[in-house]
Design a protein around this motif. Sequence first.
Motif, PDB file in Angstrom:
ATOM      1  N   ASP A  12      -2.000  -9.495   9.206  1.00 34.42           N
ATOM      2  CA  ASP A  12      -2.332  -9.439   7.780  1.00 34.42           C
ATOM      3  C   ASP A  12      -3.077  -8.163   7.431  1.00 34.42           C
ATOM      4  N   SER A  13      -4.030  -7.763   8.272  1.00 41.15           N
ATOM      5  CA  SER A  13      -4.794  -6.547   7.982  1.00 41.15           C
ATOM      6  C   SER A  13      -3.900  -5.316   8.065  1.00 41.15           C
ATOM      7  N   VAL A  14      -2.950  -5.319   8.986  1.00 44.14           N
ATOM      8  CA  VAL A  14      -2.004  -4.198   9.082  1.00 44.14           C
ATOM      9  C   VAL A  14      -1.146  -4.140   7.822  1.00 44.14           C
ATOM     10  N   GLN A  15      -0.677  -5.288   7.350  1.00 43.57           N
ATOM     11  CA  GLN A  15       0.134  -5.318   6.132  1.00 43.57           C
ATOM     12  C   GLN A  15      -0.665  -4.863   4.914  1.00 43.57           C
ATOM     13  N   HIS A  16      -1.925  -5.275   4.815  1.00 43.98           N
ATOM     14  CA  HIS A  16      -2.766  -4.826   3.702  1.00 43.98           C
ATOM     15  C   HIS A  16      -2.953  -3.313   3.753  1.00 43.98           C
ATOM     16  N   ARG A  17      -3.212  -2.789   4.954  1.00 40.57           N
ATOM     17  CA  ARG A  17      -3.405  -1.341   5.079  1.00 40.57           C
ATOM     18  C   ARG A  17      -2.113  -0.601   4.764  1.00 40.57           C
ATOM     19  N   GLN A  18      -0.969  -1.101   5.210  1.00 45.08           N
ATOM     20  CA  GLN A  18       0.306  -0.468   4.881  1.00 45.08           C
ATOM     21  C   GLN A  18       0.502  -0.415   3.376  1.00 45.08           C
ATOM     22  N   HIS A  19       0.113  -1.496   2.698  1.00 42.25           N
ATOM     23  CA  HIS A  19       0.257  -1.536   1.242  1.00 42.25           C
ATOM     24  C   HIS A  19      -0.592  -0.463   0.569  1.00 42.25           C
ATOM     25  N   TRP A  20      -1.899  -0.403   0.919  1.00 43.62           N
ATOM     26  CA  TRP A  20      -2.742   0.563   0.205  1.00 43.62           C
ATOM     27  C   TRP A  20      -2.403   1.999   0.593  1.00 43.62           C
ATOM     28  N   ILE A  21      -1.987   2.244   1.821  1.00 43.80           N
ATOM     29  CA  ILE A  21      -1.578   3.601   2.198  1.00 43.80           C
ATOM     30  C   ILE A  21      -0.335   3.996   1.409  1.00 43.80           C
ATOM     31  N   SER A  22       0.583   3.061   1.229  1.00 46.47           N
ATOM     32  CA  SER A  22       1.781   3.328   0.434  1.00 46.47           C
ATOM     33  C   SER A  22       1.424   3.636  -1.016  1.00 46.47           C
ATOM     34  N   VAL A  23       0.525   2.864  -1.587  1.00 48.61           N
ATOM     35  CA  VAL A  23       0.096   3.095  -2.977  1.00 48.61           C
ATOM     36  C   VAL A  23      -0.563   4.463  -3.096  1.00 48.61           C
ATOM     37  N   LEU A  24      -1.440   4.792  -2.159  1.00 56.41           N
ATOM     38  CA  LEU A  24      -2.124   6.082  -2.209  1.00 56.41           C
ATOM     39  C   LEU A  24      -1.145   7.244  -2.048  1.00 56.41           C
ATOM     40  N   ALA A  25      -0.183   7.112  -1.154  1.00 56.56           N
ATOM     41  CA  ALA A  25       0.784   8.188  -0.915  1.00 56.56           C
ATOM     42  C   ALA A  25       1.695   8.400  -2.113  1.00 56.56           C
ATOM     43  N   ARG A  26       2.021   7.333  -2.829  1.00 58.54           N
ATOM     44  CA  ARG A  26       2.931   7.437  -3.973  1.00 58.54           C
ATOM     45  C   ARG A  26       2.206   7.751  -5.278  1.00 58.54           C
ATOM     46  N   SER A  27       0.898   7.725  -5.264  1.00 55.17           N
ATOM     47  CA  SER A  27       0.136   8.005  -6.485  1.00 55.17           C
ATOM     48  C   SER A  27       0.163   9.497  -6.785  1.00 55.17           C
ATOM     49  N   SER A  28      -0.287   9.839  -7.970  1.00 50.24           N
ATOM     50  CA  SER A  28      -0.395  11.256  -8.323  1.00 50.24           C
ATOM     51  C   SER A  28      -1.816  11.733  -8.030  1.00 50.24           C
ATOM     52  N   THR A  29      -1.962  13.018  -7.921  1.00 49.18           N
ATOM     53  CA  THR A  29      -3.284  13.591  -7.691  1.00 49.18           C
ATOM     54  C   THR A  29      -4.209  13.273  -8.864  1.00 49.18           C
ATOM     55  N   GLN A  30      -3.674  13.325 -10.079  1.00 47.96           N
ATOM     56  CA  GLN A  30      -4.477  13.035 -11.268  1.00 47.96           C
ATOM     57  C   GLN A  30      -5.004  11.604 -11.228  1.00 47.96           C
ATOM     58  N   GLU A  31      -4.173  10.658 -10.804  1.00 44.16           N
ATOM     59  CA  GLU A  31      -4.622   9.267 -10.713  1.00 44.16           C
ATOM     60  C   GLU A  31      -5.763   9.135  -9.709  1.00 44.16           C
ATOM     61  N   LEU A  32      -5.625   9.789  -8.558  1.00 45.73           N
ATOM     62  CA  LEU A  32      -6.663   9.698  -7.533  1.00 45.73           C
ATOM     63  C   LEU A  32      -7.938  10.414  -7.963  1.00 45.73           C
ATOM     64  N   GLU A  33      -7.802  11.578  -8.611  1.00 43.14           N
ATOM     65  CA  GLU A  33      -8.998  12.299  -9.065  1.00 43.14           C
ATOM     66  C   GLU A  33      -9.756  11.513 -10.120  1.00 43.14           C
ATOM     67  N   SER A  34      -9.040  10.920 -11.067  1.00 45.58           N
ATOM     68  CA  SER A  34      -9.737  10.141 -12.098  1.00 45.58           C
ATOM     69  C   SER A  34     -10.346   8.880 -11.487  1.00 45.58           C
ATOM     70  N   SER A  35      -9.659   8.267 -10.519  1.00 44.20           N
ATOM     71  CA  SER A  35     -10.219   7.101  -9.837  1.00 44.20           C
ATOM     72  C   SER A  35     -11.459   7.482  -9.052  1.00 44.20           C
ATOM     73  N   TRP A  36     -11.437   8.627  -8.394  1.00 45.29           N
ATOM     74  CA  TRP A  36     -12.583   9.078  -7.611  1.00 45.29           C
ATOM     75  C   TRP A  36     -13.773   9.365  -8.514  1.00 45.29           C
ATOM     76  N   SER A  37     -13.527  10.055  -9.626  1.00 47.15           N
ATOM     77  CA  SER A  37     -14.654  10.387 -10.512  1.00 47.15           C
ATOM     78  C   SER A  37     -15.254   9.127 -11.133  1.00 47.15           C
ATOM     79  N   SER A  38     -14.427   8.178 -11.548  1.00 51.62           N
ATOM     80  CA  SER A  38     -14.983   6.948 -12.118  1.00 51.62           C
ATOM     81  C   SER A  38     -15.651   6.095 -11.038  1.00 51.62           C
ATOM     82  N   PHE A  39     -15.120   6.128  -9.826  1.00 49.17           N
ATOM     83  CA  PHE A  39     -15.702   5.363  -8.726  1.00 49.17           C
ATOM     84  C   PHE A  39     -17.075   5.914  -8.350  1.00 49.17           C
ATOM     85  N   THR A  40     -17.213   7.225  -8.262  1.00 50.30           N
ATOM     86  CA  THR A  40     -18.492   7.826  -7.866  1.00 50.30           C
ATOM     87  C   THR A  40     -19.540   7.756  -8.979  1.00 50.30           C
TER      88      THR A  40
END
Length: 165
Positions: A12-40
Amino acid sequence: MTQSPNQRAQSDSVQHRQHWISVLARSSTQELESSWSSFTKKRPKLNELAYRFLRKPETGLVMVRARAGGDGQKFNLGEMSMSRCTVCMENGMVGYSYVKGRDHKHAELAAVFDALLQDETWSEQVLESVISPIALQQKTRRKDRKSKIAASKVDFFTMVRGEDE
């Protein structure tokens, strides 16, 4: 063959990690940057989010393989640019990323989020504020793309003409 509870938990933990790695890899840089700034912004202990590079972002080529007809013999389709990065958080968690293209910032942020998602302190927060919204946007984009494709679908059929008999 029956799995033990420990094996199921690992699976289950491997499947969860595969899911979030897939989401992160397919995301855009803008999505990750805005998520990082709001998260911090919401976190007063930014020193806990400090990280260092184990492998700085770097770009290389990978060979893309395909199958004829989807299930036939494998062949080399061509090369594709890919960036990778490895980071280590202050708490010792290590995050990895491999993303298509040459965007080093995308690779860096994906690796940082991967490391945070492995830490029990941050995983729920990152899943709720970063992964779930991005995954929902990706699902919506896929659905929209499929509906546009379906709208342009042409059904070809053959009619028997009377004069051919």
